[in-house]
Design an enzyme around this catalytic site. Structure first.
Site, PDB file in Angstrom:
ATOM      1  N   SER A 234       0.837  -1.201   0.000  1.00 16.20           N
ATOM      2  CA  SER A 234       0.000   0.000   0.000  1.00 16.20           C
ATOM      3  C   SER A 234       0.877   1.258   0.000  1.00 16.20           C
ATOM      4  CB  SER A 234      -0.953  -0.042   1.197  1.00 16.20           C
ATOM      5  OG  SER A 234      -1.935   0.955   1.115  1.00 16.20           O
ATOM      6  N   ASP A 369     -10.529  -3.372  -5.201  1.00 12.92           N
ATOM      7  CA  ASP A 369      -9.939  -2.617  -4.089  1.00 12.92           C
ATOM      8  C   ASP A 369     -10.738  -1.339  -3.892  1.00 12.92           C
ATOM      9  OD1 ASP A 369      -8.396  -1.053  -2.367  1.00 12.92           O
ATOM     10  OD2 ASP A 369      -6.502  -1.727  -3.221  1.00 12.92           O
ATOM     11  N   HIS A 400      -8.378  -4.644  -0.581  1.00  9.43           N
ATOM     12  CA  HIS A 400      -7.133  -3.922  -0.278  1.00  9.43           C
ATOM     13  C   HIS A 400      -6.317  -4.731   0.716  1.00  9.43           C
ATOM     14  CE1 HIS A 400      -4.595  -0.341  -0.259  1.00  9.43           C
ATOM     15  NE2 HIS A 400      -4.451  -0.527   1.050  1.00  9.43           N
TER      16      HIS A 400
END
EC number: 3.1.1.23
Length: 455
Positions: A234, A369, A400
């Site tokens: 991320s 996501d 995610h």
């Protein structure tokens, strides 16, 4: 005899009650009310059940098929070798049947549960004093066996926003990597550990690479023979790609880089984070609330020091902030002296640096996501179409940082994401092992995908 008498006594009472009812209720009324009311209620129940089932199917996305990741890449010897040696990239990703096709549930379970089982790898915490007085920390975990190639290889890992080595998904990945013969070094984002006080009026930001660079430098000095696998999750994916692209020297002794679920451009993501599509605005609010808690836990260091760039007005605006953008504008950009939010997002995003990366690069995202808008995925797809060292893998499901696998209800301890990163790293190590000695990464050369050095 008694039974017969009792029967004879009941009949007159029954008949009198029937005659009374017939006097009060018309025959037509009896036929319209009594039989049809239960039928109406039954119909309403069926309609309610059907509605609930419809929304469950829609919300859980049960009709969505399973499919292999959509792979974008240039046809090169290295990429063909990688896809053959890491078959999980081209096989169907199968999430748990009942809930795994919902990006929201995958994301929520990752956020709350982290992983099914959380191993507790044994590591050593390292402290690094930065030039501005900040104290960076990372945790070092030795491998639990020899690597299959016999080489000394270290995974340098950058977690997601506000995360650190004690998060469940990091522990799971580290434990899996250790068992495959990798040493692991995990950066603890500045200010993310609740028991580590800040020693300067600054904490981690979206694209600051200082702490990660310090950790990588420390690993290179401590283990002169080690080769590096760079991994970012991320926000960490943005940091590691920016780090490698900022200076080509940063790519020395790096075998490859893997980035999972990053957004590539904060400026472009800013607009999508304010939309209610896929509940993105709600996620924005939740993440902003978590950021506020981290910042406020260090308010003494961030707002109380004489060298702090923060003011009381900034603290007041922090309390009322409801989005990450408001926090970034009022707090985060000021740590590095950016004049505007736009300038901060432009200079902190890896989209302006990622094209400078020449080591093999795997970029992984999920179509469902809820944090990364589909429009942002044109960045990695275009990059993979142009550069021979890049593979972009886009899964249909996964949310995610979820990527849970399983049959029907219960997910497996290891996720698809864990297996892909280690599988890709293993394939890269095998490729490197069979290259001519003059072209190997250990000599400080950054290999192109066609096997020629770039330095």
């Amino acid at each position: 005899m008694c039974c017969c008498c009792d029967h004879m006594l009941i009949v007159p009472r029954h008949r009198s009650s029937l005659s009374t009812m017939s006097a009060l209720v018309e025959p037509g009324d009896v036929h319209t009310i009594a039989p049809e009311m239960p039928a109406i209620f039954d119909g309403m129940k069926l309609a309610a059940v059907a509605t609930v089932l419809y929304f469950l199917v829609r919300c859980l996305n049960l009709k969505s098929p399973t499919a292999p990741p959509d792979i974008t890449y240039r046809d090169t010897p290295l990429n063909r070798y990688l896809l053959k040696s890491c078959p999980i990239l081209i096989k169907e990703y199968e999430p748990p049947l009942l809930w795994g096709k919902s990006g929201h549930l995958q994301t929520a379970l990752y956020g709350k549960m982290g992983r099914v089982s959380s191993p507790n790898p044994c590591g050593v915490r390292k402290y690094l004093l930065m030039q501005d007085g900040a104290t960076a920390t990372f945790d070092l975990f030795e491998s639990l066996g020899d690597h299959r190639t016999g080489d000394d290889i270290t995974m340098v890992i950058c977690p997601g926003i506000g995360n650190h080595s004690e998060k469940h998904y990091i522990r799971t990945f580290v434990n899996h990597s250790q068992r495959q013969g990798y040493r692991c070094a995990v950066l603890n984002h500045l200010g993310s550990l609740p028991n580590i006080e800040l020693t300067s009026p600054r904490m981690f930001t979206y694209g600051c690479t200082w702490e990660f660079a310090a950790m990588v430098g420390s690993i290179k000095r401590a283990f002169p023979q080690t080769l590096l696998i760079v991994v970012g999750f991320s926000l960490g994916g943005n940091i590691v790609c920016k780090f490698l692209g900022e200076n080509r020297i940063n790519q020395e002794r790096v075998l490859c880089c893997v980035s999972v679920c990053q957004g590539y451009s904060a400026l472009r993501a800013q607009k999508t984070f304010l939309q209610w599509d896929q509940c993105r605005r709600l996620y924005n609010f939740v993440m902003a609330d978590n950021m506020k808690k981290i910042i406020l836990s260090h308010r003494g260091s961030l707002f109380g020091m004489n060298s702090s760039k923060m003011e009381d007005a900034d603290l007041s605006r922090l309390y009322t902030a409801t989005s990450l953008m408001q926090i970034d504008d009022n707090i985060m950009r000021k740590f590095h002296g950016h004049d505007t939010l736009k300038e901060y997002y432009e200079k902190e995003s890896c989209v302006h640096y990622i094209h400078n990366i020449n080591v093999p690069l795997l970029l992984v995202n999920s179509s469902d996501d809820p944090l990364v808008h589909q429009s942002l995925l044109t960045i990695p797809r275009t990059l993979a179409e142009k550069k021979p060292n890049v593979i972009f893998a886009l899964t249909l499901h996964g949310g995610h940082l979820g990527f849970f696998e399983g049959a029907v209800l219960f997910p497996q301890p290891l996720t698809w994401m864990d297996k892909v990163i280690v599988g890709y790293a293993n394939a890269i190590c095998q490729w490197e092992r069979h290259r001519p000695p003059c072209l190997r990464t250990r000599r400080g050369l950054c290999p192109q995908a066609d096997g020629t050095p770039s330095l």
